[in-house]
Design a protein around this motif. Structure first.
Motif, PDB file in Angstrom:
ATOM      1  N   ASP A   1       0.833  -1.201   0.000  1.00  0.00           N
ATOM      2  CA  ASP A   1       0.000   0.000   0.000  1.00  0.00           C
ATOM      3  C   ASP A   1       0.871   1.256   0.000  1.00  0.00           C
ATOM      4  O   ASP A   1       1.924   1.296   0.639  1.00  0.00           O
ATOM      5  CB  ASP A   1      -0.902   0.029   1.233  1.00  0.00           C
ATOM      6  N   HIS A   2       0.412   2.274  -0.717  1.00  0.00           N
ATOM      7  CA  HIS A   2       1.067   3.596  -0.709  1.00  0.00           C
ATOM      8  C   HIS A   2       2.571   3.472  -0.972  1.00  0.00           C
ATOM      9  O   HIS A   2       3.394   4.060  -0.277  1.00  0.00           O
ATOM     10  CB  HIS A   2       0.821   4.294   0.630  1.00  0.00           C
ATOM     11  N   PHE A   3       2.876   2.677  -1.996  1.00  0.00           N
ATOM     12  CA  PHE A   3       4.279   2.487  -2.378  1.00  0.00           C
ATOM     13  C   PHE A   3       4.406   2.761  -3.870  1.00  0.00           C
ATOM     14  O   PHE A   3       3.620   2.246  -4.673  1.00  0.00           O
ATOM     15  CB  PHE A   3       4.724   1.063  -2.062  1.00  0.00           C
ATOM     16  N   PRO A   4       5.403   3.566  -4.257  1.00  0.00           N
ATOM     17  CA  PRO A   4       6.378   4.233  -3.395  1.00  0.00           C
ATOM     18  C   PRO A   4       5.791   5.475  -2.726  1.00  0.00           C
ATOM     19  O   PRO A   4       4.809   6.047  -3.186  1.00  0.00           O
ATOM     20  CB  PRO A   4       7.480   4.633  -4.379  1.00  0.00           C
ATOM     21  N   GLY A   5       6.446   5.877  -1.635  1.00  0.00           N
ATOM     22  CA  GLY A   5       6.056   7.097  -0.946  1.00  0.00           C
ATOM     23  C   GLY A   5       6.880   8.276  -1.435  1.00  0.00           C
ATOM     24  O   GLY A   5       7.474   8.245  -2.518  1.00  0.00           O
ATOM     25  N   ARG A   6       6.942   9.291  -0.624  1.00  0.00           N
ATOM     26  CA  ARG A   6       7.677  10.491  -1.008  1.00  0.00           C
ATOM     27  C   ARG A   6       9.165  10.400  -0.708  1.00  0.00           C
ATOM     28  O   ARG A   6       9.968  11.144  -1.274  1.00  0.00           O
ATOM     29  CB  ARG A   6       7.090  11.700  -0.269  1.00  0.00           C
ATOM     30  N   ASP A   7       9.548   9.509   0.187  1.00  0.00           N
ATOM     31  CA  ASP A   7      10.917   9.447   0.691  1.00  0.00           C
ATOM     32  C   ASP A   7      11.564   8.139   0.250  1.00  0.00           C
ATOM     33  O   ASP A   7      11.129   7.056   0.649  1.00  0.00           O
ATOM     34  CB  ASP A   7      10.895   9.548   2.216  1.00  0.00           C
ATOM     35  N   LEU A   8      12.604   8.228  -0.588  1.00  0.00           N
ATOM     36  CA  LEU A   8      13.275   7.039  -1.107  1.00  0.00           C
ATOM     37  C   LEU A   8      13.901   6.211   0.013  1.00  0.00           C
ATOM     38  O   LEU A   8      13.861   4.974  -0.014  1.00  0.00           O
ATOM     39  CB  LEU A   8      14.346   7.450  -2.125  1.00  0.00           C
ATOM     40  N   GLU A   9      14.462   6.870   1.002  1.00  0.00           N
ATOM     41  CA  GLU A   9      15.083   6.146   2.106  1.00  0.00           C
ATOM     42  C   GLU A   9      14.036   5.357   2.902  1.00  0.00           C
ATOM     43  O   GLU A   9      14.264   4.203   3.267  1.00  0.00           O
ATOM     44  CB  GLU A   9      15.823   7.116   3.033  1.00  0.00           C
ATOM     45  N   THR A  10      12.882   5.972   3.154  1.00  0.00           N
ATOM     46  CA  THR A  10      11.815   5.286   3.883  1.00  0.00           C
ATOM     47  C   THR A  10      11.307   4.088   3.098  1.00  0.00           C
ATOM     48  O   THR A  10      11.051   3.011   3.663  1.00  0.00           O
ATOM     49  CB  THR A  10      10.664   6.253   4.182  1.00  0.00           C
ATOM     50  N   ASP A  11      11.161   4.244   1.780  1.00  0.00           N
ATOM     51  CA  ASP A  11      10.716   3.129   0.940  1.00  0.00           C
ATOM     52  C   ASP A  11      11.709   1.971   0.984  1.00  0.00           C
ATOM     53  O   ASP A  11      11.315   0.796   1.072  1.00  0.00           O
ATOM     54  CB  ASP A  11      10.553   3.593  -0.509  1.00  0.00           C
ATOM     55  N   THR A  12      12.995   2.293   0.900  1.00  0.00           N
ATOM     56  CA  THR A  12      14.023   1.249   0.893  1.00  0.00           C
ATOM     57  C   THR A  12      14.090   0.543   2.239  1.00  0.00           C
ATOM     58  O   THR A  12      14.236  -0.685   2.304  1.00  0.00           O
ATOM     59  CB  THR A  12      15.389   1.867   0.541  1.00  0.00           C
ATOM     60  N   LEU A  13      13.953   1.306   3.318  1.00  0.00           N
ATOM     61  CA  LEU A  13      13.911   0.692   4.651  1.00  0.00           C
ATOM     62  C   LEU A  13      12.688  -0.204   4.796  1.00  0.00           C
ATOM     63  O   LEU A  13      12.770  -1.277   5.409  1.00  0.00           O
ATOM     64  CB  LEU A  13      13.899   1.782   5.720  1.00  0.00           C
ATOM     65  N   ARG A  14      11.586   0.209   4.218  1.00  0.00           N
ATOM     66  CA  ARG A  14      10.375  -0.618   4.284  1.00  0.00           C
ATOM     67  C   ARG A  14      10.602  -1.975   3.617  1.00  0.00           C
ATOM     68  O   ARG A  14      10.164  -3.015   4.138  1.00  0.00           O
ATOM     69  CB  ARG A  14       9.216   0.125   3.604  1.00  0.00           C
ATOM     70  N   ILE A  15      11.272  -1.967   2.477  1.00  0.00           N
ATOM     71  CA  ILE A  15      11.583  -3.228   1.800  1.00  0.00           C
ATOM     72  C   ILE A  15      12.486  -4.095   2.674  1.00  0.00           C
ATOM     73  O   ILE A  15      12.255  -5.303   2.838  1.00  0.00           O
ATOM     74  CB  ILE A  15      12.251  -2.966   0.438  1.00  0.00           C
ATOM     75  N   ASN A  16      13.514  -3.511   3.262  1.00  0.00           N
ATOM     76  CA  ASN A  16      14.421  -4.279   4.108  1.00  0.00           C
ATOM     77  C   ASN A  16      13.706  -4.891   5.308  1.00  0.00           C
ATOM     78  O   ASN A  16      13.967  -6.036   5.695  1.00  0.00           O
ATOM     79  CB  ASN A  16      15.569  -3.397   4.586  1.00  0.00           C
ATOM     80  N   ARG A  17      12.805  -4.134   5.912  1.00  0.00           N
ATOM     81  CA  ARG A  17      12.075  -4.658   7.074  1.00  0.00           C
ATOM     82  C   ARG A  17      11.158  -5.806   6.663  1.00  0.00           C
ATOM     83  O   ARG A  17      11.008  -6.786   7.397  1.00  0.00           O
ATOM     84  CB  ARG A  17      11.285  -3.537   7.737  1.00  0.00           C
ATOM     85  N   LEU A  18      10.544  -5.683   5.489  1.00  0.00           N
ATOM     86  CA  LEU A  18       9.711  -6.767   4.985  1.00  0.00           C
ATOM     87  C   LEU A  18      10.536  -8.036   4.785  1.00  0.00           C
ATOM     88  O   LEU A  18      10.152  -9.132   5.232  1.00  0.00           O
ATOM     89  CB  LEU A  18       9.059  -6.342   3.664  1.00  0.00           C
TER      90      LEU A  18
END
Length: 319
Positions: free
Chosen positions: A272-289
């Motif tokens: 959901d809501h991917f990608p967001g506005r912040d590339l770093e936050t998106d990349t961290l989200r992938i790593n956490r998944l």
């Protein structure tokens, strides 16, 4: 035991698009690779329980013989699971090498396994998530990771759903030729990992593209974000591709269930809501998944890869 030889399943037929493709590979330096292929092909004709036993035995041999890779796995597991007692870390490393050995046999099954036999080993869930994501007409990024079951997982999914796959070329030209031809037979299109234009074209055609961004490549397309609490050089490509193409990202993972002698393939809801506005936050989200999935089956993740080789300035090299 009688082995039925089917022309469509032979080693040579994997590269049948060119009748004499094998002639450049008759030099003695390729003989060990031919012997390996012949051995693995025979293994794919054995009962499944034998296949897994042979694979586990190969892994045990690698544990004792590949000291460099064992060291990498020990370092990675030590960094990512500091809470584990020493003996549990050691057992996890051994279990990982057994999974690596099975992965060799699973790769052979990906190339030469019969569809009818492989279907019996597959439990596939979440197909409706992929179908729903495809309805947007933008294609789908099938987000995966480098587990020991990666190759066979893709082959099994291809029995149900056509998709395109990214791949990295192998240094051994004979290995690369056989692998590439096998992928062309089993998947609709195999795309070199550096060919972004072809990847985007596949998405424009409305195709799912299988993509695993979890290895350390360094370079300008990577940033440092935590993975298991450790700053890891991580590709930002998933968010970039999703933004450029508009394709939804559907996580796809597979695991070997030893007690059932089956492979569980899971297609998850699109992010959901991917990608967001912040590339770093998106990349961290992938790593956490990915981290959450790895914790569910830690022995099947590819710990022999130097995931933390690229370090922030001033950090020591861990290997």
């Amino acid at each position: 035991m009688i082995i039925a030889f089917e022309p469509s399943d032979t080693i040579l037929s994997v590269c049948s698009a060119s009748r004499f493709w094998w002639k450049p590979f008759l030099a003695p330096r390729f003989w060990p690779t031919w012997l390996l292929f012949g051995f693995l092909w025979l293994v794919t004709r054995a009962p499944f329980c034998w296949q897994m036993a042979i694979g586990s035995s190969l892994g045990r041999l690698a544990y004792h013989g590949a000291s460099g890779r064992r060291h990498i796995a020990e370092v990675n597991i030590g960094l990512c699971f500091p809470e584990l007692p020493g003996h549990q870390k050691s057992e996890l490393v051994k279990a990982h090498f057994r999974a690596l050995g099975r992965g060799v046999v699973e790769t052979a099954l990906c190339w030469w396994g019969r569809d009818s036999q492989l279907r019996q080993r597959m439990i596939l869930t979440g197909q409706h998530h992929l179908r729903r994501a495809l309805e947007a007409g933008k294609g789908v990024i099938l987000l995966s990771a480098h587990f020991t079951t990666l190759e066979l997982g893709g082959r099994l999914l291809a029995l149900d759903t056509p998709f395109h796959v990214l791949y990295r070329k192998h240094k051994n030209p004979l290995f690369e030729t056989v692998m590439q031809r096998a992928r062309q037979r089993r998947f609709e299109t195999a795309i070199p990992h550096e060919d972004t234009r072809a990847l985007l074209n596949s998405l424009k055609q409305g195709m799912p593209v299988w993509y695993a961004p979890d290895q350390n490549h360094g370079g300008p397309q990577s940033i440092f974000v935590p993975f298991f609490g450790i700053q890891a050089s991580t590709l930002t490509t998933t968010a970039r591709l999703a933004k450029i193409s508009g394709a939804p990202v559907v996580p796809f993972f597979q695991t070997y269930l030893s007690d059932l002698e089956r492979y569980l393939l899971v297609l998850c809801p699109a992010l959901d809501h991917f990608p967001g506005r912040d590339l770093e936050t998106d990349t961290l989200r992938i790593n956490r998944l990915l981290e959450n999935v790895v914790r569910e089956m830690p022995e099947q993740y590819l710990w022999v890869h130097r995931r933390f080789k690229t370090r922030p300035q001033g950090d020591p090299y861990p290997y």
